[in-house]
Design an enzyme around this catalytic site. Sequence first.
Site, PDB file in Angstrom:
ATOM      1  CD  GLU A  95      -1.875  -2.377   1.236  1.00  0.00           C
ATOM      2  OE1 GLU A  95      -2.737  -3.215   0.900  1.00  0.00           O
ATOM      3  OE2 GLU A  95      -0.769  -2.692   1.729  1.00  0.00           O
ATOM      4  CG  HIS A 164      -9.521  -7.581   7.791  1.00  0.00           C
ATOM      5  ND1 HIS A 164      -8.784  -8.267   8.713  1.00  0.00           N
ATOM      6  CD2 HIS A 164      -8.858  -7.681   6.619  1.00  0.00           C
ATOM      7  CE1 HIS A 164      -7.709  -8.767   8.128  1.00  0.00           C
ATOM      8  NE2 HIS A 164      -7.727  -8.438   6.850  1.00  0.00           N
TER       9      HIS A 164
END
Length: 365
Positions: A95, A164
């Site tokens: 990322e 998450h």
Amino acid sequence: MAASAAALRHLAPLGARLARLPPQQRRGIRLSAPAAIQVTVRDALNQALDEELERDERVFLLGEEVAQYDGAYKISRGLWKKYGDKRVIDTPISEMGFAGIAVGAAMAGLRPVCEFMTFNFSMQAIDQVINSAAKTCYMSAGSIAVPIVFRGPNGASAGVAAQHSQCFAAWYGHCPGLKVVSPWSSEDAKGLLKASIRDDNPVVMLENELLYGVPFEVSEQAQSKDFIVPIGKAKIERQGTHVTLVSHSRPVGHCLEAAAVLAKEGVECEVINLRTIRPMDIETVEASVVKTNHLVTVEGGWPQFGVGAEICARIMEGPAFNYLDAPAVRVTGADVPMPYAKILEDNCIPQVKDIIFAVKKTLNI
């Protein structure tokens, strides 16, 4: 004879007008307005990306599995085949790396759309989002724009536990230099994504995975390629007079469900869909509170320093405070990391019953 001739002269213009009508109306059939079509949030986002890629050659999409696999959630379905490797780019699982590439491309004049598979993973790239994207325009005295969109699912999904399931609306909404949008419906998703891509500032678009497959009615206007939802403008989803419910993303639907239940008990809730977290449309909230005299905020994120806390503070500091007949009430996610067990997860996320309880509490009924 004279009377008959006069009657014929009177009927002639009417006959000419009837001839210009469509056949269905000449036969006395009433035509209703075109029915709104049903579009899922997934398809609305796909349409927005397709239309903006077609409209502006500077726009490109990058992220993990967005190209050959059609996206982890199929948001980019068909776009790689249509636009090719230079416009739809698969990245490594890094990322910070691909967010940095996207920010640099934006500084160089392109308009990247950077997809995070979940905003929980944006923590790996937060230096690029905040220090590189959000602050550069200010630090360069306005000479370097960073027209970039960071988008992906945010907040709780189902059964994916603490790492998450976090909502980052308050995190990114805290930072000057960013615009932060949070759609609920398909019209929100399409209009806000198109507006975000066209904006010259970095925009964080917080979607919800559980909404991707949900169909919403989309108006004829929203089906246009020129349709956008202005950033910074909330929408009143339901008019009411007794209490104001303010929310964003998936909990907007919960608010509407709660409002429908409460309406059967004589309580009319005004439901406001924020759509944008930063800049926040506090004027719409204030106007509603002045009318209803009660406020309940609803969000999936944690309570401390949350979006609801900001709304309550702004109302307290502004002119609407004098119109409140009771303290504002917040409905939030539980102040714990998200558990994995389903029954615990359900109790950590605001439910319709929690909103109904909060409304009755603030109305003292």
